[in-house]
Scaffold this motif. Structure first.
Motif, PDB file in Angstrom:
ATOM      1  N   HIS A   1     -27.115  30.110 -21.226  1.00  0.00           N
ATOM      2  CA  HIS A   1     -27.456  30.801 -22.477  1.00  0.00           C
ATOM      3  C   HIS A   1     -26.142  31.166 -23.174  1.00  0.00           C
ATOM      4  O   HIS A   1     -25.596  32.239 -22.967  1.00  0.00           O
ATOM      5  CB  HIS A   1     -28.294  32.048 -22.169  1.00  0.00           C
TER       6      HIS A   1
ATOM      7  N   HIS B   1     -24.322  31.483 -26.828  1.00  0.00           N
ATOM      8  CA  HIS B   1     -24.571  31.493 -28.268  1.00  0.00           C
ATOM      9  C   HIS B   1     -23.737  30.414 -28.942  1.00  0.00           C
ATOM     10  O   HIS B   1     -22.551  30.273 -28.681  1.00  0.00           O
ATOM     11  CB  HIS B   1     -24.223  32.870 -28.843  1.00  0.00           C
TER      12      HIS B   1
ATOM     13  N   GLU C   1     -31.789  37.599 -31.844  1.00  0.00           N
ATOM     14  CA  GLU C   1     -32.660  37.226 -30.729  1.00  0.00           C
ATOM     15  C   GLU C   1     -33.707  38.298 -30.434  1.00  0.00           C
ATOM     16  O   GLU C   1     -34.431  38.205 -29.449  1.00  0.00           O
ATOM     17  CB  GLU C   1     -31.821  36.943 -29.474  1.00  0.00           C
TER      18      GLU C   1
ATOM     19  N   HIS D   1     -31.663  39.024 -25.056  1.00  0.00           N
ATOM     20  CA  HIS D   1     -31.436  37.598 -25.249  1.00  0.00           C
ATOM     21  C   HIS D   1     -32.757  36.848 -25.193  1.00  0.00           C
ATOM     22  O   HIS D   1     -33.640  37.196 -24.417  1.00  0.00           O
ATOM     23  CB  HIS D   1     -30.507  37.048 -24.172  1.00  0.00           C
ATOM     24  N   ALA D   2     -32.888  35.816 -26.013  1.00  0.00           N
ATOM     25  CA  ALA D   2     -34.120  35.037 -25.990  1.00  0.00           C
ATOM     26  C   ALA D   2     -33.821  33.599 -26.392  1.00  0.00           C
ATOM     27  O   ALA D   2     -32.901  33.331 -27.167  1.00  0.00           O
ATOM     28  CB  ALA D   2     -35.158  35.641 -26.928  1.00  0.00           C
TER      29      ALA D   2
END
Ligand SMILES: [Zn+2]
Length: 171
Positions: free
Chosen positions: A27, A29, A58, A113-114
């Motif tokens: 993950h 960005h 997010e 976070h997603a």
């Protein structure tokens, strides 16, 4: 200890292991991953992207601006024929799209976070002519700077990294 507490601990452990086993930076960005599979006439693309790489937040959308950003993202991703351009001679056409993200769910939750997971399936009339995909995600999503691609095709497996200046994956 109550049974429910035990269950929580067991789930936490089960969740922690795959997360730790992932390669570092799953993950990240500005980055995303794309898995390409060619199987007969079917071309399948699996995209796994932090939402920050597609839109600039997010969390669950709160303002009108954020809600429309999420809608716009989903609309763009629902037109895979404009995002992924396979070799024209292979005559591939998109047949299905599946999008999954807490931000797209009616009662979604995001704890900081997603991700967005997308599955795009194309059917190709001439799959033997399929040799590359021009990935247009960078032009549509300027936050995206890097795409790690893995390809599994009848010609073997390969991995490559795309960027705004290098948008074609070939095999
Ligand atoms: Zn994040």
């Amino acid at each position: 200890m109550k049974p429910s507490v035990l269950l929580c601990l067991a789930l936490a452990a089960a969740c922690a292991i795959p997360a730790a086993a992932r390669e570092p930076g799953a993950h990240v960005h500005g980055a995303a991953r794309l898995q390409v599979a060619v199987d007969g006439a079917t071309l399948s693309l699996a995209l796994e992207s932090p939402l920050d790489s597609l839109i600039d937040f997010e969390h669950m959308p709160r303002t009108e601006r954020e809600k429309s950003a999420v809608r716009a993202m989903a609309e763009r991703l629902n037109k895979p024929g404009e995002l992924f351009l396979p070799t024209p001679a292979a005559r591939c056409a998109p047949i299905s799209v599946k999008l999954e993200s807490p931000l797209l769910a009616a009662a979604g939750k995001s704890d900081g976070h997603a991700d967005l997971d997308g599955e795009f399936v194309f059917r190709c009339e001439r799959p033997d002519a399929l040799r590359e995909i021009d990935v247009r995600l960078f032009a549509v999503f300027p936050h995206l700077r890097r795409l790690d691609v893995e390809v599994v095709s009848p010609r073997g497996q390969s991995a490559s990294r795309l960027a705004p200046q290098q948008t074609r994956v070939t095999w």
